[in-house]
Design a protein around this motif. Structure first.
Motif, PDB file in Angstrom:
ATOM      1  N   TYR A  42       1.362  -0.972  -0.300  1.00 20.84           N
ATOM      2  CA  TYR A  42      -0.240  -0.354  -0.108  1.00 20.84           C
ATOM      3  C   TYR A  42       0.636   1.192   0.096  1.00 20.84           C
ATOM      4  O   TYR A  42       0.783   2.044  -1.317  1.00 20.84           O
ATOM      5  CB  TYR A  42      -0.850  -0.319   1.439  1.00 20.84           C
ATOM      6  CG  TYR A  42      -1.784   0.890   1.167  1.00 20.84           C
ATOM      7  CD1 TYR A  42      -2.512   1.565   0.840  1.00 20.84           C
ATOM      8  CD2 TYR A  42      -1.127   2.043   1.948  1.00 20.84           C
ATOM      9  CE1 TYR A  42      -3.175   3.111   0.427  1.00 20.84           C
ATOM     10  CE2 TYR A  42      -1.690   4.059   2.108  1.00 20.84           C
ATOM     11  CZ  TYR A  42      -2.849   3.697   1.674  1.00 20.84           C
ATOM     12  OH  TYR A  42      -3.201   5.619   1.442  1.00 20.84           O
ATOM     13  N   ALA A  46       0.304   2.856  -3.230  1.00 24.89           N
ATOM     14  CA  ALA A  46      -0.716   3.376  -3.966  1.00 24.89           C
ATOM     15  C   ALA A  46      -1.236   4.813  -2.510  1.00 24.89           C
ATOM     16  O   ALA A  46      -1.836   5.665  -2.338  1.00 24.89           O
ATOM     17  CB  ALA A  46      -2.149   2.744  -3.106  1.00 24.89           C
ATOM     18  N   GLU A  47      -0.153   5.185  -1.858  1.00 24.65           N
ATOM     19  CA  GLU A  47      -0.175   6.068  -0.614  1.00 24.65           C
ATOM     20  C   GLU A  47       0.124   7.168  -1.392  1.00 24.65           C
ATOM     21  O   GLU A  47       1.127   7.837  -1.473  1.00 24.65           O
ATOM     22  CB  GLU A  47       0.823   6.111   0.494  1.00 24.65           C
ATOM     23  CG  GLU A  47       1.484   7.356   1.080  1.00 24.65           C
ATOM     24  CD  GLU A  47      -0.097   6.911   2.061  1.00 24.65           C
ATOM     25  OE1 GLU A  47      -0.371   8.736   2.588  1.00 24.65           O
ATOM     26  OE2 GLU A  47      -1.116   6.377   2.322  1.00 24.65           O
ATOM     27  N   GLN A  48      -0.845   7.973  -2.038  1.00 21.04           N
ATOM     28  CA  GLN A  48      -0.548   8.818  -3.558  1.00 21.04           C
ATOM     29  C   GLN A  48      -1.954   9.727  -4.056  1.00 21.04           C
ATOM     30  O   GLN A  48      -3.562   8.511  -3.888  1.00 21.04           O
ATOM     31  CB  GLN A  48       0.151   8.734  -4.519  1.00 21.04           C
ATOM     32  CG  GLN A  48       0.561   9.841  -5.335  1.00 21.04           C
ATOM     33  CD  GLN A  48       1.331   8.838  -6.491  1.00 21.04           C
ATOM     34  OE1 GLN A  48       1.777   8.231  -6.570  1.00 21.04           O
ATOM     35  NE2 GLN A  48       1.333   9.734  -7.356  1.00 21.04           N
ATOM     36  N   ALA A  50      -5.744  10.679  -4.114  1.00 19.06           N
ATOM     37  CA  ALA A  50      -7.055  10.435  -3.165  1.00 19.06           C
ATOM     38  C   ALA A  50      -7.060   9.193  -2.466  1.00 19.06           C
ATOM     39  O   ALA A  50      -8.362   9.127  -1.790  1.00 19.06           O
ATOM     40  CB  ALA A  50      -8.024   9.890  -4.548  1.00 19.06           C
ATOM     41  N   THR A  51      -6.358   8.242  -2.429  1.00 20.34           N
ATOM     42  CA  THR A  51      -5.854   6.856  -1.584  1.00 20.34           C
ATOM     43  C   THR A  51      -5.020   7.270  -0.721  1.00 20.34           C
ATOM     44  O   THR A  51      -5.408   6.317   0.590  1.00 20.34           O
ATOM     45  CB  THR A  51      -5.179   5.498  -2.083  1.00 20.34           C
ATOM     46  OG1 THR A  51      -4.150   5.839  -3.004  1.00 20.34           O
ATOM     47  CG2 THR A  51      -7.078   5.398  -2.877  1.00 20.34           C
ATOM     48  N   SER A  52      -4.555   8.385   0.150  1.00 21.40           N
ATOM     49  CA  SER A  52      -3.564   9.032   0.459  1.00 21.40           C
ATOM     50  C   SER A  52      -4.319   8.831   2.190  1.00 21.40           C
ATOM     51  O   SER A  52      -4.899   9.656   2.451  1.00 21.40           O
ATOM     52  CB  SER A  52      -3.524  10.272   0.749  1.00 21.40           C
ATOM     53  OG  SER A  52      -2.571  10.534   1.205  1.00 21.40           O
ATOM     54  N   LEU A  53      -3.701   8.338   2.866  1.00 27.72           N
ATOM     55  CA  LEU A  53      -4.245   8.671   4.234  1.00 27.72           C
ATOM     56  C   LEU A  53      -3.341   9.424   5.717  1.00 27.72           C
ATOM     57  O   LEU A  53      -3.166   9.945   6.016  1.00 27.72           O
ATOM     58  CB  LEU A  53      -4.454   6.792   5.410  1.00 27.72           C
ATOM     59  CG  LEU A  53      -4.492   6.112   5.211  1.00 27.72           C
ATOM     60  CD1 LEU A  53      -4.202   4.641   4.619  1.00 27.72           C
ATOM     61  CD2 LEU A  53      -6.203   5.964   4.828  1.00 27.72           C
TER      62      LEU A  53
END
Length: 75
Positions: A42, A46-48, A50-53
């Motif tokens: 992740y 994906a950490e970038q 719209a999905t950034s937490l």
């Protein structure tokens, strides 16, 4: 005298049976490895956007080269 890599056998010429590892001992480590792997995928993949937490770009910059190495597009 040369030593061989094959372990010695018993007096009857039979090898001892291999020791089995119980599933209860492996399962927690397998679950831990799967969760850790999912978290790493992740953050690298994906950490970038719209999905950034986590706000900011420091996670992206920290994993930037890993993204390219694994084939994830990032720009």
């Amino acid at each position: 005298m040369a030593q061989t890599a094959v372990p010695s056998t018993s007096a009857a010429g039979e090898r001892p049976a291999p020791v089995g590892i119980p599933l209860r001992e492996i399962l927690p480590w397998a679950v831990f490895a799967a969760v850790l792997g999912a978290v790493l995928i992740y953050f690298v993949g994906a950490e970038q956007g719209a999905t950034s937490l986590i706000g900011g770009t420091w996670v992206h910059e920290f994993t930037h080269d890993g993204r390219h190495l694994l084939g994830f597009p990032c720009h």
